[in-house]
Design a protein around this motif. Structure first.
Motif, mmCIF file in Angstrom:
data_model
loop_
_atom_site.group_PDB
_atom_site.id
_atom_site.type_symbol
_atom_site.label_atom_id
_atom_site.label_comp_id
_atom_site.label_asym_id
_atom_site.label_seq_id
_atom_site.Cartn_x
_atom_site.Cartn_y
_atom_site.Cartn_z
ATOM 1 N N VAL A 35 0.843 -1.202 0.000
ATOM 2 C CA VAL A 35 0.000 0.000 0.000
ATOM 3 C C VAL A 35 0.877 1.250 0.000
ATOM 4 N N GLU A 36 1.902 1.266 0.830
ATOM 5 C CA GLU A 36 2.767 2.438 0.891
ATOM 6 C C GLU A 36 3.605 2.600 -0.381
ATOM 7 N N PHE A 37 4.084 1.501 -0.930
ATOM 8 C CA PHE A 37 4.849 1.537 -2.170
ATOM 9 C C PHE A 37 4.039 2.221 -3.273
ATOM 10 N N TYR A 38 2.790 1.780 -3.446
ATOM 11 C CA TYR A 38 1.964 2.346 -4.510
ATOM 12 C C TYR A 38 1.428 3.735 -4.174
ATOM 13 N N ALA A 39 1.276 4.045 -2.905
ATOM 14 C CA ALA A 39 0.875 5.402 -2.527
ATOM 15 C C ALA A 39 1.969 6.393 -2.926
ATOM 16 N N ALA A 40 3.220 6.017 -2.691
ATOM 17 C CA ALA A 40 4.342 6.881 -3.098
ATOM 18 C C ALA A 40 4.362 7.039 -4.615
ATOM 19 N N ALA A 41 4.137 5.950 -5.322
ATOM 20 C CA ALA A 41 4.113 6.019 -6.793
ATOM 21 C C ALA A 41 2.967 6.904 -7.277
ATOM 22 N N ARG A 42 1.797 6.796 -6.662
ATOM 23 C CA ARG A 42 0.649 7.612 -7.081
ATOM 24 C C ARG A 42 0.876 9.098 -6.820
ATOM 25 N N ARG A 43 1.581 9.431 -5.739
ATOM 26 C CA ARG A 43 1.868 10.849 -5.469
ATOM 27 C C ARG A 43 2.687 11.456 -6.604
ATOM 28 N N LEU A 44 3.495 10.635 -7.259
ATOM 29 C CA LEU A 44 4.321 11.132 -8.359
ATOM 30 C C LEU A 44 3.492 11.502 -9.577
ATOM 31 N N GLU A 45 2.278 10.984 -9.674
ATOM 32 C CA GLU A 45 1.409 11.352 -10.798
ATOM 33 C C GLU A 45 1.141 12.853 -10.813
ATOM 34 N N ASP A 46 0.926 13.420 -9.625
ATOM 35 C CA ASP A 46 0.593 14.836 -9.525
ATOM 36 C C ASP A 46 1.788 15.726 -9.191
ATOM 37 N N PHE A 47 2.811 15.147 -8.583
ATOM 38 C CA PHE A 47 3.965 15.934 -8.152
ATOM 39 C C PHE A 47 5.277 15.269 -8.581
ATOM 40 N N PRO A 48 5.489 15.106 -9.871
ATOM 41 C CA PRO A 48 6.666 14.361 -10.327
ATOM 42 C C PRO A 48 8.000 15.040 -10.048
ATOM 43 N N ARG A 49 8.002 16.347 -9.913
ATOM 44 C CA ARG A 49 9.258 17.074 -9.699
ATOM 45 C C ARG A 49 9.450 17.486 -8.241
ATOM 46 N N SER A 50 8.668 16.917 -7.338
ATOM 47 C CA SER A 50 8.747 17.316 -5.929
ATOM 48 C C SER A 50 9.947 16.732 -5.202
ATOM 49 N N ALA A 51 10.510 15.663 -5.701
ATOM 50 C CA ALA A 51 11.661 15.028 -5.057
ATOM 51 C C ALA A 51 12.955 15.534 -5.699
ATOM 52 N N PRO A 52 14.031 15.515 -4.930
ATOM 53 C CA PRO A 52 15.297 16.031 -5.458
ATOM 54 C C PRO A 52 15.939 15.099 -6.485
ATOM 55 N N VAL A 53 16.687 15.724 -7.382
ATOM 56 C CA VAL A 53 17.509 14.964 -8.325
ATOM 57 C C VAL A 53 18.730 14.491 -7.547
ATOM 58 N N VAL A 54 19.011 13.184 -7.616
ATOM 59 C CA VAL A 54 20.149 12.640 -6.870
ATOM 60 C C VAL A 54 21.346 12.338 -7.766
ATOM 61 N N ARG A 55 21.107 12.059 -9.034
ATOM 62 C CA ARG A 55 22.199 11.860 -9.997
ATOM 63 C C ARG A 55 21.635 11.649 -11.389
ATOM 64 N N ARG A 56 22.313 12.219 -12.350
ATOM 65 C CA ARG A 56 22.002 12.071 -13.782
ATOM 66 C C ARG A 56 20.502 12.130 -14.101
ATOM 67 N N GLY A 57 19.807 13.082 -13.554
ATOM 68 C CA GLY A 57 18.396 13.261 -13.856
ATOM 69 C C GLY A 57 17.465 12.326 -13.117
ATOM 70 N N VAL A 58 17.998 11.501 -12.232
ATOM 71 C CA VAL A 58 17.188 10.565 -11.464
ATOM 72 C C VAL A 58 16.804 11.214 -10.144
ATOM 73 N N ARG A 59 15.535 11.127 -9.827
ATOM 74 C CA ARG A 59 15.003 11.667 -8.581
ATOM 75 C C ARG A 59 14.740 10.537 -7.601
ATOM 76 N N GLN A 60 14.618 10.901 -6.338
ATOM 77 C CA GLN A 60 14.415 9.897 -5.297
ATOM 78 C C GLN A 60 13.334 10.361 -4.340
ATOM 79 N N VAL A 61 12.405 9.472 -4.057
ATOM 80 C CA VAL A 61 11.393 9.740 -3.043
ATOM 81 C C VAL A 61 11.419 8.576 -2.054
ATOM 82 N N ASN A 62 11.382 8.909 -0.773
ATOM 83 C CA ASN A 62 11.418 7.891 0.275
ATOM 84 C C ASN A 62 10.002 7.473 0.656
ATOM 85 N N LEU A 63 9.841 6.190 0.949
ATOM 86 C CA LEU A 63 8.586 5.738 1.518
ATOM 87 C C LEU A 63 8.509 6.303 2.931
#
Length: 100
Positions: A35-63
């Protein structure tokens, strides 16, 4: 604008490995993890740029509860968020290099 989230094959494998661990070691947490895994993924639908870029254009969001992070790339032109990994916080981020 809402983005479409795609779970790549490596990320699916990461999810399945983590779920197998919870199934074996803490089965009462398995459903909560998914449930938490997919909740984090669903948040990215509306806020894809809310997490920081960590390397080479890849962003990271923590559960929020579990010690995992989703690593993803935003494809602006196609309005797609591609999740490329779901790593435990103690896993070596160098494992990501072959996925970039």
């Amino acid at each position: 604008m809402s983005y479409h989230v795609l779970l790549g094959p490596n990320a699916r494998r990461d999810r399945d490995l983590a779920l197998a661990w919870y199934d074996a070691e803490a089965p009462e947490q398995s459903e909560r993890f998914i449930v938490e895994f997919y909740a984090a993924a669903r948040r990215l639908e509306d806020f894809p740029r809310s997490a920081p870029v960590v390397r080479r254009g890849v962003r990271q969001v923590n559960l929020k509860v579990f010690p995992y992070r989703l690593l993803y790339r935003v494809h602006e032109d196609a309005e797609i968020v591609q999740i490329i990994a779901g790593l435990h916080e103690r896993q070596d981020p160098a494992r990501l290099d072959d996925r970039l």
